[in-house]
Design a protein around this motif. Structure first.
Motif, PDB file in Angstrom:
ATOM      1  N   VAL A   1     -15.332  -3.662  -2.792  1.00 27.16           N
ATOM      2  CA  VAL A   1     -15.583  -2.127  -3.288  1.00 27.16           C
ATOM      3  C   VAL A   1     -15.093  -1.362  -1.911  1.00 27.16           C
ATOM      4  O   VAL A   1     -14.259  -0.443  -2.068  1.00 27.16           O
ATOM      5  N   GLY A   2     -15.533  -1.687  -0.756  1.00 22.61           N
ATOM      6  CA  GLY A   2     -15.202  -0.843   0.474  1.00 22.61           C
ATOM      7  C   GLY A   2     -13.697  -1.038   0.700  1.00 22.61           C
ATOM      8  O   GLY A   2     -13.107   0.233   1.121  1.00 22.61           O
ATOM      9  N   HIS A   3     -12.995  -2.239   0.707  1.00 14.13           N
ATOM     10  CA  HIS A   3     -11.557  -2.392   0.815  1.00 14.13           C
ATOM     11  C   HIS A   3     -10.716  -1.462  -0.057  1.00 14.13           C
ATOM     12  O   HIS A   3      -9.728  -0.709   0.258  1.00 14.13           O
ATOM     13  N   SER A   4     -11.158  -1.474  -1.264  1.00 12.91           N
ATOM     14  CA  SER A   4     -10.478  -0.690  -2.087  1.00 12.91           C
ATOM     15  C   SER A   4     -10.395   0.682  -2.093  1.00 12.91           C
ATOM     16  O   SER A   4      -9.427   1.554  -2.211  1.00 12.91           O
ATOM     17  N   VAL A   5     -11.660   1.319  -1.925  1.00 16.48           N
ATOM     18  CA  VAL A   5     -11.759   2.680  -1.514  1.00 16.48           C
ATOM     19  C   VAL A   5     -11.081   3.022  -0.358  1.00 16.48           C
ATOM     20  O   VAL A   5     -10.277   4.166  -0.175  1.00 16.48           O
ATOM     21  N   ALA A   6     -11.255   2.167   0.881  1.00 16.22           N
ATOM     22  CA  ALA A   6     -10.707   2.804   2.019  1.00 16.22           C
ATOM     23  C   ALA A   6      -9.126   2.577   1.917  1.00 16.22           C
ATOM     24  O   ALA A   6      -8.373   3.509   2.496  1.00 16.22           O
ATOM     25  N   SER A   7      -8.426   1.662   1.326  1.00 16.52           N
ATOM     26  CA  SER A   7      -7.199   1.566   1.233  1.00 16.52           C
ATOM     27  C   SER A   7      -6.594   2.690   0.663  1.00 16.52           C
ATOM     28  O   SER A   7      -5.538   3.307   0.951  1.00 16.52           O
ATOM     29  N   ALA A   8      -6.992   2.982  -0.639  1.00 13.53           N
ATOM     30  CA  ALA A   8      -6.596   4.360  -1.363  1.00 13.53           C
ATOM     31  C   ALA A   8      -6.861   5.661  -0.494  1.00 13.53           C
ATOM     32  O   ALA A   8      -5.835   6.468  -0.750  1.00 13.53           O
ATOM     33  N   TRP A   9      -7.770   5.485   0.370  1.00 12.20           N
ATOM     34  CA  TRP A   9      -8.277   6.924   1.042  1.00 12.20           C
ATOM     35  C   TRP A   9      -7.154   7.126   2.279  1.00 12.20           C
ATOM     36  O   TRP A   9      -6.707   8.202   2.569  1.00 12.20           O
ATOM     37  N   VAL A  10      -6.567   6.099   2.686  1.00 14.32           N
ATOM     38  CA  VAL A  10      -5.539   6.065   3.883  1.00 14.32           C
ATOM     39  C   VAL A  10      -4.476   6.625   3.280  1.00 14.32           C
ATOM     40  O   VAL A  10      -3.750   7.610   3.872  1.00 14.32           O
ATOM     41  N   GLY A  11      -3.777   6.217   1.873  1.00 12.89           N
ATOM     42  CA  GLY A  11      -2.857   6.997   1.265  1.00 12.89           C
ATOM     43  C   GLY A  11      -2.932   8.444   1.097  1.00 12.89           C
ATOM     44  O   GLY A  11      -2.113   9.168   1.062  1.00 12.89           O
ATOM     45  N   ARG A  12      -4.384   8.618   1.009  1.00 13.74           N
ATOM     46  CA  ARG A  12      -4.398  10.215   0.535  1.00 13.74           C
ATOM     47  C   ARG A  12      -4.445  10.992   1.903  1.00 13.74           C
ATOM     48  O   ARG A  12      -4.059  12.370   1.608  1.00 13.74           O
ATOM     49  N   LEU A  13      -4.895  10.610   2.756  1.00 12.14           N
ATOM     50  CA  LEU A  13      -5.427  11.197   3.866  1.00 12.14           C
ATOM     51  C   LEU A  13      -3.834  11.599   4.572  1.00 12.14           C
ATOM     52  O   LEU A  13      -3.627  12.324   5.367  1.00 12.14           O
ATOM     53  N   ALA A  14      -3.196  10.400   4.697  1.00 13.58           N
ATOM     54  CA  ALA A  14      -1.717  10.680   5.317  1.00 13.58           C
ATOM     55  C   ALA A  14      -0.708  11.449   4.655  1.00 13.58           C
ATOM     56  O   ALA A  14      -0.591  11.069   3.614  1.00 13.58           O
ATOM     57  N   ARG A  15      -0.773  12.520   5.246  1.00 12.50           N
ATOM     58  CA  ARG A  15       0.347  13.458   4.754  1.00 12.50           C
ATOM     59  C   ARG A  15       1.745  13.000   4.330  1.00 12.50           C
ATOM     60  O   ARG A  15       2.620  13.495   3.798  1.00 12.50           O
TER      61      ARG A  15
ATOM     62  N   MET B   1       0.819  -1.237   0.044  1.00  6.49           N
ATOM     63  CA  MET B   1       0.269  -0.071   0.104  1.00  6.49           C
ATOM     64  C   MET B   1       0.859   1.330  -0.045  1.00  6.49           C
ATOM     65  O   MET B   1       0.604   2.321  -0.673  1.00  6.49           O
ATOM     66  N   ALA B   2       1.964   1.314   0.786  1.00 11.08           N
ATOM     67  CA  ALA B   2       2.756   2.628   0.786  1.00 11.08           C
ATOM     68  C   ALA B   2       3.637   2.618  -0.532  1.00 11.08           C
ATOM     69  O   ALA B   2       3.674   3.947  -1.051  1.00 11.08           O
ATOM     70  N   TYR B   3       3.985   1.627  -1.367  1.00 10.14           N
ATOM     71  CA  TYR B   3       4.813   1.566  -2.333  1.00 10.14           C
ATOM     72  C   TYR B   3       3.735   2.110  -3.306  1.00 10.14           C
ATOM     73  O   TYR B   3       4.084   3.279  -4.163  1.00 10.14           O
ATOM     74  N   LEU B   4       2.487   1.887  -3.300  1.00  8.56           N
ATOM     75  CA  LEU B   4       1.581   2.106  -4.418  1.00  8.56           C
ATOM     76  C   LEU B   4       1.291   3.932  -4.012  1.00  8.56           C
ATOM     77  O   LEU B   4       1.318   4.748  -5.106  1.00  8.56           O
ATOM     78  N   ALA B   5       1.033   4.182  -2.809  1.00  6.40           N
ATOM     79  CA  ALA B   5       0.526   5.533  -2.309  1.00  6.40           C
ATOM     80  C   ALA B   5       1.933   6.554  -2.997  1.00  6.40           C
ATOM     81  O   ALA B   5       1.647   7.931  -3.286  1.00  6.40           O
ATOM     82  N   GLU B   6       3.233   5.873  -2.853  1.00  3.86           N
ATOM     83  CA  GLU B   6       4.264   6.957  -3.329  1.00  3.86           C
ATOM     84  C   GLU B   6       4.544   6.820  -4.569  1.00  3.86           C
ATOM     85  O   GLU B   6       4.906   7.799  -5.236  1.00  3.86           O
ATOM     86  N   GLU B   7       4.418   5.597  -5.426  1.00  6.40           N
ATOM     87  CA  GLU B   7       4.878   5.694  -6.484  1.00  6.40           C
ATOM     88  C   GLU B   7       4.127   5.918  -7.679  1.00  6.40           C
ATOM     89  O   GLU B   7       4.524   6.344  -8.938  1.00  6.40           O
TER      90      GLU B   7
END
Length: 411
Positions: A335-349, A138-144
């Motif tokens: 649906v829920g897990h996909s959206v929540a996973s990505a949203w964590v990456g966005r909200l984490a500054r 998840m962190a790799y995707l959020a960064e890269e």
């Protein structure tokens, strides 16, 4: 949905643009992480259709048999917490590869374990080792990934977890019909090893991440504490707990229901229920694209609502209705897990690895805690007790989903 986060400290060298849809590197990263998700979840959940077999062979209660899964997910939850910190110090690709390969080896050990305690020990170690994959992925995707394509990429990763979960469960059920559960577990372990090497060959090196030198506990504690003080992230963590609680509790015990009268289904027939994961493979990328375009609140609430409705539908006695309810639960969960996973990456500054590890800590605790609690509900309330527990949790998740972005700027 919150605006895309700025680069983390330590990423100055990697101010290159993120991986964009349509490029070769984007495709390689998605395929590698698809393999990682597939391997992780096939190894983790391959024992789920075997719970009635374990109960029979080792003379266990349903709740005791479920420890083969609950202990693994509990160990995974704690290991993810540590892996989120460790991933700040070392190569994320190396960490994920090592975790995948060693966990597959543990599945091979579980296949030859001569006693129930030794099988549980191998599964405990397997869960702990698998902790090096989900939060780091998840962190790799959020960064890269380019911020415009993050939810779509996260959806493809989650689709890999859906495929792995399906193949681990369905494949296990079919393999048991051909041979026995030990041979089937060994085959799943060997497949996991092959996936680990494929992952290592495909994943592009990190371009926007520089490992930090040294391990300073205070920094990690500060990062975790900051995320836990963030109201939106805290709600997402609770939603992760709800999602896996509902999903795993229902799937753990539907096998016991279908093995009893009037259905009397065997392991292979019960495992075919997990073909509903196909819905997850389509739901995950679709949910990611919808969230990229419209924000996450309503897709997340809708996913949880589908899970609640699906749980209620399974109260019917018709086998077709039970399968329809399980299909709704599966679609809503992914649906829920996909959206929540990505949203964590966005909200984490910043410190995205720490945020991902916290989300997954709650997520897998839901699996282990409610998975075991579901055994109590099944023994004392039957399937009606199981549905009452899970539908109530899904309703609480809907309330949380509608409040996640309160006070947040939308992308």
């Amino acid at each position: 949905m919150a605006a895309a986060a700025p680069p983390e400290p330590g990423l100055e060298r990697g101010l290159e643009r993120g991986l964009e849809r349509g490029t070769a590197a984007y495709r390689r990263a998605n395929l590698a992480l698809f393999l990682a998700g597939c391997s992780t979840f096939s190894l983790l959940y391959c024992v789920q259709p075997l719970l009635p077999e374990f109960a029979c062979d080792f003379r266990l209660s349903p709740a005791s048999a479920s420890l083969a899964l609950s202990l693994s997910t509990a160990a995974l939850a704690l290991a993810i917490f540590a892996a989120g910190a460790l991933s700040q110090q070392i190569s994320r690709r190396r960490l994920m590869f090592g975790s995948m390969a060693l966990a597959a080896a543990c599945n091979l050990l579980a296949a030859v374990a001569p006693s129930w305690p030794l099988l549980l020990l191998a599964r405990l170690a397997e869960g702990a080792l698998l902790g090096g994959v989900p939060a780091v992925a998840m962190a790799y995707l959020a960064e890269e990934m380019d911020a415009r394509h993050l939810s779509g990429a996260m959806g493809l990763y989650v689709a890999g977890t859906a495929f792995g979960g399906m193949m681990g469960r369905v494949g296990m059920g079919l393999l048991v019909e051909i041979g026995d559960w030990r041979t089937a577990m060994a085959i799943i372990g060997g497949t996991g090893l092959a996936a680990a090497f494929g992952f290592a060959a495909l994943l592009p090196p990190s371009r926007r991440f520089a490992p930090r030198r040294g391990f300073v506990l205070r920094q990690h504690l500060h990062a975790w504490a900051a995320h836990l003080r963030h109201p939106g992230l805290l709600r997402l963590f609770a939603i992760g707990f709800v999602l896996t609680s509902v999903f795993v509790a229902l799937f753990n015990y539907v096998g016991f229901r279908l093995a009893d009268a009037p259905y009397r289904l065997g392991p292979a027939q019960i495992s075919l229920i997990f073909l509903t994961y196909v819905f997850g493979m389509f739901a995950s990328p679709l949910a990611g694209r919808l969230a990229d375009r419209f924000g996450g609140r309503w897709p997340l609430a809708a996913g949880l609502a589908l899970m609640a409705v699906g749980a209620l539908v399974t109260l019917a006695q018709s086998l077709a209705a039970i399968i329809a309810g399980i299909s709704l639960i599966t679609f809503g969960y992914f649906v829920g897990h996909s959206v929540a996973s990505a949203w964590v990456g966005r909200l984490a500054r910043s410190d995205k690895g720490h945020a991902s590890s916290l989300y997954l800590l709650f997520y897998y605790f839901g699996s282990s805690i409610t998975g075991a609690l579901g055994g109590w509900a099944w023994q004392h309330g039957g399937w009606g007790g199981e549905v009452a527990l899970t539908a109530s949790l899904a309703a609480a998740g809907i309330v949380l989903a509608l409040q996640v972005d309160r006070g947040e700027r939308r992308a």
